[in-house]
Write a protein that holds these residues in place. Structure first.
Motif: not given
Length: 228
Positions: A181-189
């Motif tokens: 999760r996040g906008e953007p995630p700290a460690n994006p998938t």
């Protein structure tokens, strides 16, 4: 027979005939209108593997998305074209809101970009945005979908008829639930590999994350530790 007797007789006859009329009417079967049920599709991806989008994600899972040309032919064709070009390989999920959706398809990872192909005219349809729905992202203008799409975590009927619903997850929704999760995630998938099921591409080998670096301990650090 006087006028009062005639009126009384007429009323009596009408009361006697009323139950017979009602009883006769009750015998006629009343068939309620059949409810309109929006059916989905056969969930078996083998039915049409050319319209099944396969997303291999960096969290180690594989997601199968059944795309429906009957709902949005131009949007499905766009996804297939970009997939076969390798456009989605390496693209992150840049906007992931818990309880809402996970969005991807921007090569810059900012949510402000798309492919070099022209924007698409909206193909809004009757299919609801339920859990697992895959729909096209756009700006505030309806005819601006290009390459970005999102997967719905929970039903969001407010999106119906406002965003082009073009498919649904038929396998791997648990993998979608694990997207960071996040906008953007700290460690994006990341989408490691996007393909069509008809291409038969194997699951790519995903290297495990590198372990955190362990600081080197020098003799000076040990001596300081003892002195403390």
């Amino acid at each position: 027979m006087n006028r009062r007797s005639v009126i009384a007789l007429a009323i009596g006859l009408s009361l006697l005939s009323a139950p017979a009329f009602a009883k006769k009417k009750d015998k006629a079967p009343v068939t309620p209108p059949a409810p309109v049920i929006a059916t989905f599709v056969d969930p078996n991806p083998a039915v049409d593997p050319g319209n099944v989008l396969v997303l291999d994600l960096s969290n180690g899972g594989r997601v199968l998305i059944r795309m429906m040309p009957q709902w949005a032919p131009n949007h499905v064709e766009r996804i297939k074209t970009l997939t076969q070009q390798g456009f989605y390989n390496g693209v992150i999920f840049h906007r992931v809101i818990d309880g809402f959706m996970a969005q991807t398809g921007d090569p810059t990872g900012t949510g402000q970009s798309g492919s070099s192909l022209p924007d698409l005219k909206a193909e809004f349809n009757y299919m609801p945005h339920v859990r697992g729905t895959v729909s096209m992202a756009r700006t505030n203008e309806p005819d601006t979908a290009n390459s970005q799409f999102f997967i719905v975590f929970y039903p969001r009927f407010a999106l119906d008829h406002r965003y082009t619903n073009f498919g649904r997850v038929i396998a791997g929704m648990d993998v979608v639930d694990r997207i960071e999760r996040g906008e953007p995630p700290a460690n994006p998938t990341k989408v490691v590999q996007a393909s069509l099921l008809s291409e038969g591409k194997p699951v790519p080998v995903i290297a495990p994350p590198a372990p955190a670096a362990v600081p080197e301990i020098s003799p000076d650090m040990l001596s300081k530790s003892k002195s403390n």
